[in-house]
Design an enzyme around this catalytic site. Structure first.
Site, PDB file in Angstrom:
ATOM      1  N   HIS A   8      34.160  32.953  26.202  1.00 23.32           N
ATOM      2  CA  HIS A   8      35.510  32.896  26.768  1.00 23.32           C
ATOM      3  C   HIS A   8      36.549  33.374  25.751  1.00 23.32           C
ATOM      4  O   HIS A   8      37.385  34.242  26.048  1.00 23.32           O
ATOM      5  CB  HIS A   8      35.822  31.466  27.202  1.00 23.32           C
ATOM      6  CG  HIS A   8      37.202  31.266  27.721  1.00 23.32           C
ATOM      7  ND1 HIS A   8      37.508  31.224  29.064  1.00 23.32           N
ATOM      8  CD2 HIS A   8      38.393  31.086  27.067  1.00 23.32           C
ATOM      9  CE1 HIS A   8      38.819  31.056  29.217  1.00 23.32           C
ATOM     10  NE2 HIS A   8      39.374  30.960  28.014  1.00 23.32           N
ATOM     11  N   GLU A   9      36.509  32.809  24.547  1.00 21.62           N
ATOM     12  CA  GLU A   9      37.551  33.118  23.567  1.00 21.62           C
ATOM     13  C   GLU A   9      37.450  34.546  23.050  1.00 21.62           C
ATOM     14  O   GLU A   9      38.468  35.177  22.731  1.00 21.62           O
ATOM     15  CB  GLU A   9      37.486  32.122  22.407  1.00 21.62           C
ATOM     16  CG  GLU A   9      37.698  30.659  22.810  1.00 21.62           C
ATOM     17  CD  GLU A   9      39.036  30.384  23.489  1.00 21.62           C
ATOM     18  OE1 GLU A   9      39.983  31.172  23.295  1.00 21.62           O
ATOM     19  OE2 GLU A   9      39.122  29.393  24.224  1.00 21.62           O
ATOM     20  N   HIS A  19      43.246  34.707  31.487  1.00 16.62           N
ATOM     21  CA  HIS A  19      42.408  33.835  32.304  1.00 16.62           C
ATOM     22  C   HIS A  19      42.161  34.429  33.683  1.00 16.62           C
ATOM     23  O   HIS A  19      42.954  35.214  34.195  1.00 16.62           O
ATOM     24  CB  HIS A  19      43.055  32.454  32.427  1.00 16.62           C
ATOM     25  CG  HIS A  19      42.953  31.666  31.168  1.00 16.62           C
ATOM     26  ND1 HIS A  19      43.907  30.774  30.756  1.00 16.62           N
ATOM     27  CD2 HIS A  19      41.983  31.639  30.214  1.00 16.62           C
ATOM     28  CE1 HIS A  19      43.541  30.237  29.610  1.00 16.62           C
ATOM     29  NE2 HIS A  19      42.381  30.751  29.266  1.00 16.62           N
ATOM     30  N   HIS A  76      39.477  36.682  25.159  1.00 21.10           N
ATOM     31  CA  HIS A  76      40.889  36.718  24.753  1.00 21.10           C
ATOM     32  C   HIS A  76      41.092  37.660  23.569  1.00 21.10           C
ATOM     33  O   HIS A  76      42.058  38.429  23.533  1.00 21.10           O
ATOM     34  CB  HIS A  76      41.367  35.320  24.363  1.00 21.10           C
ATOM     35  CG  HIS A  76      41.538  34.385  25.514  1.00 21.10           C
ATOM     36  ND1 HIS A  76      42.013  34.789  26.745  1.00 21.10           N
ATOM     37  CD2 HIS A  76      41.305  33.041  25.620  1.00 21.10           C
ATOM     38  CE1 HIS A  76      42.071  33.741  27.558  1.00 21.10           C
ATOM     39  NE2 HIS A  76      41.643  32.677  26.902  1.00 21.10           N
ATOM     40  N   CYS A  78      40.852  25.755  27.560  1.00 18.76           N
ATOM     41  CA  CYS A  78      41.325  26.721  26.577  1.00 18.76           C
ATOM     42  C   CYS A  78      42.817  26.537  26.353  1.00 18.76           C
ATOM     43  O   CYS A  78      43.558  26.149  27.261  1.00 18.76           O
ATOM     44  CB  CYS A  78      41.041  28.129  27.086  1.00 18.76           C
ATOM     45  SG  CYS A  78      41.765  29.454  26.080  1.00 18.76           S
TER      46      CYS A  78
END
Length: 289
Positions: A243-244, A253, A247, A108
């Site tokens: 995952h994104e 993280h 964010h 990432c």
């Protein structure tokens, strides 16, 4: 099924200058064994890498690193040890093989280091391995809309939708719905090619902005799989979306390698949310009360 994104996307021409210096991952491989006191051509690439991901002068932009200095100084040693500690490596301060292997793994684009903001530290008592962005930004609403960018491949829409559904299910707080007007959406998802003006894409799978910017960019230069099963040699688009989206919701993280918010994922692997991710989002939005 795996796809090469180049077949889906037109070439993107960068019509403006972009000043951020970019590290060279291949050069880092040639630096194995270097340590404090070493002076070698190419050491500035190690400095650029560590600055890019939040370990060296992380209070400044990565391009502030003086790329003319190829000397392994005390500051670089401290930064490398911090990186090694984060990734559960031997924190020797020497650029050894396992450290290089981690650095060259596609990952990432968000930096790893967290802010020392006192409010964050209080929140982190509920999720010790989960980090937040400086100032702990978050959304002031729990229903978010999302839209896909121009030329986003139809085959890759379902994996992203599944990723949003997974976050909605585990959070018990957020709901998401798709809209077709990017200008009105809270979140936009698109593919980009190379240097596109908001961060170096070298060795990066994707990157996303903290709340409330709402931008997620996939790197079109990788081989992506639409899933839901793992495809050898291809990166799972749904796993990276999970995952994104973390964010986009405000999570940084995690140091838990089994967490979806761990910084990297190998090709041919499918990954979902785990307890660490769930604790992180609940801590950030005060859902543990």
């Amino acid at each position: 099924m795996a796809f090469s994104l180049i077949t889906f996307l037109p070439l993107l021409f960068i019509l403006f200058s972009f000043s951020n210096a970019m590290f060279n991952a291949d050069t880092i491989k040639t630096l194995q064994g270097c340590h404090k006191g070493t002076k070698l051509p190419g050491l500035h690439n190690l400095k650029l890498y560590l600055a890019r991901f939040g370990y060296l002068n992380h209070q400044h932009a990565p391009n502030n690193v003086n790329t003319g200095l190829d000397e392994f100084d005390q500051e670089l040693e401290a930064a490398l040890k911090s990186y090694q500690n984060f990734y559960h490596l031997n924190a020797s301060g020497t650029l050894d093989g396992p450290t290089i292997s981690q650095m060259v793994m596609p990952r990432c684009g968000q930096p790893d280091m967290k802010s020392s903001h006192k409010h964050e530290e209080k929140l982190l008592t509920f999720a010790s391995r989960c980090q937040f962005f400086p100032g702990s930004p978050r959304w002031d609403k729990n229903h978010l809309t999302y839209a896909f960018g121009l030329n986003f491949p139809n085959a890759f829409v379902p994996p992203v939708v599944r990723a949003f559904n997974e976050w909605a299910s585990v959070s018990g707080y957020f709901t998401f719905s798709r809209v077709y007007d990017e200008t009105s959406a809270d979140l936009t998802i698109s593919f980009k090619n190379g240097n596109h003006g908001d961060g170096d894409f070298t060795n990066v799978l994707a990157h996303a902005a903290a709340p409330t910017v709402g931008i997620l960019h996939y790197n079109a230069n990788w081989n992506w799989s639409a899933g839901p099963e793992a495809v050898p040699g291809a990166f799972d688009l749904e796993s990276v979306a999970v995952h994104e989206i973390g964010h986009l919701l405000g999570l940084g993280h995690s140091q838990d390698q089994n967490s979806a918010m761990w910084t990297s994922i190998p090709p041919g692997i499918v990954k979902g949310l785990n307890t660490d991710d769930i604790q992180g989002i609940r801590a950030l939005y005060g859902l543990n009360k």
